[in-house]
Design a protein around this motif. Structure first.
Motif, PDB file in Angstrom:
ATOM      1  N   ASP A 193       0.814  -1.218   0.000  1.00 54.18           N
ATOM      2  CA  ASP A 193       0.000   0.000   0.000  1.00 54.18           C
ATOM      3  C   ASP A 193       0.848   1.268   0.000  1.00 54.18           C
ATOM      4  O   ASP A 193       0.366   2.350   0.321  1.00 54.18           O
ATOM      5  N   THR A 194       2.107   1.142  -0.405  1.00 57.19           N
ATOM      6  CA  THR A 194       2.993   2.309  -0.487  1.00 57.19           C
ATOM      7  C   THR A 194       2.463   3.301  -1.517  1.00 57.19           C
ATOM      8  O   THR A 194       1.941   2.904  -2.571  1.00 57.19           O
ATOM      9  N   SER A 195       2.592   4.580  -1.231  1.00 56.78           N
ATOM     10  CA  SER A 195       2.134   5.603  -2.173  1.00 56.78           C
ATOM     11  C   SER A 195       3.278   6.287  -2.894  1.00 56.78           C
ATOM     12  O   SER A 195       3.116   6.763  -4.024  1.00 56.78           O
ATOM     13  N   LEU A 196       4.463   6.351  -2.260  1.00 56.09           N
ATOM     14  CA  LEU A 196       5.576   7.087  -2.854  1.00 56.09           C
ATOM     15  C   LEU A 196       6.898   6.537  -2.349  1.00 56.09           C
ATOM     16  O   LEU A 196       7.038   6.217  -1.171  1.00 56.09           O
ATOM     17  N   VAL A 197       7.858   6.405  -3.268  1.00 53.46           N
ATOM     18  CA  VAL A 197       9.236   6.051  -2.912  1.00 53.46           C
ATOM     19  C   VAL A 197      10.155   7.062  -3.590  1.00 53.46           C
ATOM     20  O   VAL A 197      10.128   7.215  -4.817  1.00 53.46           O
ATOM     21  N   LEU A 198      10.954   7.761  -2.788  1.00 56.44           N
ATOM     22  CA  LEU A 198      11.915   8.729  -3.316  1.00 56.44           C
ATOM     23  C   LEU A 198      13.322   8.224  -3.032  1.00 56.44           C
ATOM     24  O   LEU A 198      13.667   7.944  -1.887  1.00 56.44           O
ATOM     25  N   VAL A 199      14.121   8.074  -4.084  1.00 60.64           N
ATOM     26  CA  VAL A 199      15.483   7.561  -3.955  1.00 60.64           C
ATOM     27  C   VAL A 199      16.465   8.613  -4.435  1.00 60.64           C
ATOM     28  O   VAL A 199      16.372   9.093  -5.569  1.00 60.64           O
ATOM     29  N   ASN A 200      17.400   8.992  -3.568  1.00 59.70           N
ATOM     30  CA  ASN A 200      18.502   9.882  -3.931  1.00 59.70           C
ATOM     31  C   ASN A 200      19.809   9.116  -3.808  1.00 59.70           C
ATOM     32  O   ASN A 200      19.967   8.323  -2.874  1.00 59.70           O
ATOM     33  N   TYR A 201      20.737   9.353  -4.711  1.00 61.68           N
ATOM     34  CA  TYR A 201      22.032   8.679  -4.598  1.00 61.68           C
ATOM     35  C   TYR A 201      23.139   9.607  -5.083  1.00 61.68           C
ATOM     36  O   TYR A 201      22.923  10.527  -5.870  1.00 61.68           O
ATOM     37  N   ILE A 202      24.326   9.357  -4.559  1.00 63.44           N
ATOM     38  CA  ILE A 202      25.524  10.057  -5.025  1.00 63.44           C
ATOM     39  C   ILE A 202      26.683   9.078  -4.925  1.00 63.44           C
ATOM     40  O   ILE A 202      26.868   8.412  -3.909  1.00 63.44           O
ATOM     41  N   ILE A 203      27.427   8.945  -6.006  1.00 65.02           N
ATOM     42  CA  ILE A 203      28.524   7.979  -6.107  1.00 65.02           C
ATOM     43  C   ILE A 203      29.783   8.728  -6.517  1.00 65.02           C
ATOM     44  O   ILE A 203      29.773   9.517  -7.468  1.00 65.02           O
ATOM     45  N   TRP A 204      30.863   8.455  -5.814  1.00 65.35           N
ATOM     46  CA  TRP A 204      32.141   9.092  -6.146  1.00 65.35           C
ATOM     47  C   TRP A 204      33.225   8.033  -6.118  1.00 65.35           C
ATOM     48  O   TRP A 204      33.513   7.459  -5.082  1.00 65.35           O
ATOM     49  N   ASN A 205      33.820   7.763  -7.260  1.00 60.64           N
ATOM     50  CA  ASN A 205      34.935   6.830  -7.376  1.00 60.64           C
ATOM     51  C   ASN A 205      36.187   7.635  -7.719  1.00 60.64           C
ATOM     52  O   ASN A 205      36.297   8.178  -8.809  1.00 60.64           O
ATOM     53  N   ALA A 206      37.124   7.690  -6.771  1.00 57.86           N
ATOM     54  CA  ALA A 206      38.294   8.542  -6.945  1.00 57.86           C
ATOM     55  C   ALA A 206      39.566   7.722  -7.063  1.00 57.86           C
ATOM     56  O   ALA A 206      39.690   6.665  -6.452  1.00 57.86           O
ATOM     57  N   LYS A 207      40.490   8.200  -7.838  1.00 56.65           N
ATOM     58  CA  LYS A 207      41.796   7.569  -7.998  1.00 56.65           C
ATOM     59  C   LYS A 207      42.851   8.389  -7.257  1.00 56.65           C
ATOM     60  O   LYS A 207      42.867   9.615  -7.344  1.00 56.65           O
ATOM     61  N   ILE A 208      43.713   7.705  -6.543  1.00 53.52           N
ATOM     62  CA  ILE A 208      44.781   8.366  -5.809  1.00 53.52           C
ATOM     63  C   ILE A 208      46.025   8.400  -6.685  1.00 53.52           C
ATOM     64  O   ILE A 208      46.497   7.360  -7.141  1.00 53.52           O
ATOM     65  N   ILE A 209      46.540   9.585  -6.926  1.00 58.03           N
ATOM     66  CA  ILE A 209      47.742   9.711  -7.753  1.00 58.03           C
ATOM     67  C   ILE A 209      48.722  10.665  -7.084  1.00 58.03           C
ATOM     68  O   ILE A 209      48.401  11.323  -6.096  1.00 58.03           O
ATOM     69  N   SER A 210      49.919  10.729  -7.644  1.00 53.79           N
ATOM     70  CA  SER A 210      50.916  11.701  -7.188  1.00 53.79           C
ATOM     71  C   SER A 210      51.418  12.466  -8.396  1.00 53.79           C
ATOM     72  O   SER A 210      51.740  11.886  -9.424  1.00 53.79           O
ATOM     73  N   ASN A 211      51.462  13.771  -8.270  1.00 54.96           N
ATOM     74  CA  ASN A 211      51.949  14.596  -9.362  1.00 54.96           C
ATOM     75  C   ASN A 211      53.465  14.679  -9.396  1.00 54.96           C
ATOM     76  O   ASN A 211      54.032  15.334 -10.254  1.00 54.96           O
ATOM     77  N   PHE A 212      54.118  14.032  -8.442  1.00 58.43           N
ATOM     78  CA  PHE A 212      55.578  14.036  -8.406  1.00 58.43           C
ATOM     79  C   PHE A 212      56.137  12.645  -8.721  1.00 58.43           C
ATOM     80  O   PHE A 212      57.295  12.357  -8.455  1.00 58.43           O
ATOM     81  N   ASN A 213      55.273  11.781  -9.286  1.00 60.07           N
ATOM     82  CA  ASN A 213      55.692  10.439  -9.682  1.00 60.07           C
ATOM     83  C   ASN A 213      56.348   9.676  -8.534  1.00 60.07           C
ATOM     84  O   ASN A 213      57.297   8.925  -8.732  1.00 60.07           O
TER      85      ASN A 213
END
Length: 412
Positions: free
Chosen positions: A198-218
């Motif tokens: 008997d649900t009337s409303l479902v609200l779904v929010n999402y946020i995804i962040w996939n980050a890469k770790i690097i070094s600018n000094f090699n």
């Protein structure tokens, strides 16, 4: 002689430029060209969201004293603010008051426009972005939505609105989960665990962040190191050792060392590491003005950093989240019905917010483990994220808080 750094990518987390990699042209597309939106006033909304998010975080910390906490203040508050659109009762004002948005001094119509302004960058990033965010509202197909709410949900909150039959709850749950799975390229699976017929409303929010770790000094390599969980417990996890340019300083009244990653495209990432045994004290003292004062201390310097590879995922039912702030009436059926629907509906509603955050070294070219032993870096300070820490990620152009949390276990 120290290798000169490149102003286009200074920092350890330069891979995070993909968080919101906007060119100047991209940034001013669409809503950013809307002369009807007062950007200065919208920053008031963002600052209010930030202040509320700290209060919400503290309540979460009381509920979960030893676990991970992670949520998107912007996404959470936007979901609730969206439910305030409509003029059939005082429910709209009640919701805005509960979220402290009435203190901005702006009329509700302007507040909703400001959410359009604040959400635009994260909902319309370039195709190459590693950030994905969205809002999807599934509404009982037999319910008539108020025209004002329907238009606002789509235009101002950039939300998909999908009619659905909830009669067969198992089929409805599968339909919602499949929709979100496709929207997120299978990164979010089974976001809805249970659903009433008997649900009337479902609200779904999402946020995804996939980050890469690097070094600018090699100079970067991965090594298995201890991450101290507390109570003399520790685990071995992949720890990225690298060197780059950061803002590093101490905040005495939080008993913490702070590392800030800044980017020319207006993203600030705060890593706050309290002294051993002082996490709870730091959380109790934390206020949003702390972050504003930290920005005044920005001063770039070379830093050797040990950064854990992170894999974090948190799901929140917003009704329980708002109960923590003592405003459980906001999501009552009477309020939702009067705000968004033509007819009063007694059926239950569900509002879910999902956050996924990863930092890893996959795909990067490693360097020698001896690079940090070079005389070049001999006097460079060391910053270790090897025990529980706080993380805050902000779009500094408009002050919108994108992520806020506590990392106790980096692999949960």
């Amino acid at each position: 002689m120290m290798t000169p750094f490149n102003s286009n990518g200074l920092l350890l987390l330069a891979g995070l430029c993909c968080l919101l990699p906007r060119t100047k042209t991209d940034y001013h597309e669409g809503v950013y060209n809307d002369s009807n939106i007062d950007k200065f006033q919208c920053r008031k909304v963002a600052l209010t969201i930030s202040n509320v998010s700290i209060s919400l975080y503290k309540e979460m910390a009381q509920e979960s004293r030893n676990g991970n906490i992670l949520f998107s203040p912007l996404r959470v508050i936007a979901a609730l603010s969206m439910l305030s659109m409509g003029d059939q009762s005082n429910a709209s004002q009640h919701i805005l008051e509960a979220l402290k948005l009435n203190k901005t001094g702006l009329p509700s119509a302007e507040i909703h426009k400001c959410f359009q302004y604040l959400l635009w960058p994260i909902l319309h990033p370039p195709q190459s972005s590693l950030l994905r965010s969205g809002s999807s509202m599934f509404i009982n197909q037999d319910i008539n939505l108020l025209d004002e709410f329907l238009e606002g949900a789509k235009k101002l909150y950039l939300s998909d609105v999908i009619p659905i039959s909830f009669t067969d709850s198992r089929k409805a749950k599968a339909q919602i989960n499949n929709y979100i799975m496709k929207k997120t390229n299978r990164e979010i699976l089974d976001i809805i665990k249970s659903l009433q017929s008997d649900t009337s409303l479902v609200l779904v929010n999402y946020i995804i962040w996939n980050a890469k770790i690097i070094s600018n000094f090699n100079c970067k390599f991965v090594k298995m190191e201890d991450f101290h969980l507390g109570h003399r417990n520790s685990i071995k996890i992949p720890m990225v050792n690298s060197v780059d340019v950061y803002h590093l300083f101490r905040v005495n009244d939080l008993f913490s060392m702070v590392l800030i990653y800044s980017h020319s495209q207006s993203i600030l990432i705060y890593f706050i590491v309290p002294d051993k045994g002082r996490m709870r004290a730091a959380e109790q003292r934390l206020t949003y003005p702390h972050f504003r004062r930290m920005v005044q201390k920005l001063s770039l310097r070379m830093v050797k950093v040990h950064m854990p590879e992170l894999s974090l995922s948190e799901t929140h039912n917003l009704e329980s989240v708002m109960n923590l702030l003592g405003i459980n009436y906001v999501l009552s059926n009477d309020h939702i019905s009067s705000v968004i629907m033509d007819d009063k509906v007694e059926n239950p509603s569900k509002v879910i917010s999902k956050v996924v955050l990863t930092f890893d070294d996959k795909g990067a070219i490693p360097s020698s483990t001896s690079c940090l032993e070079s005389s070049t870096w001999a006097n460079v300070p060391l910053f270790q994220l090897n025990r529980p820490f706080l993380i805050f990620i902000q779009d500094s152009d408009n002050y919108a808080p994108l992520f806020l949390g506590r990392v106790v276990h980096p692999r949960n």
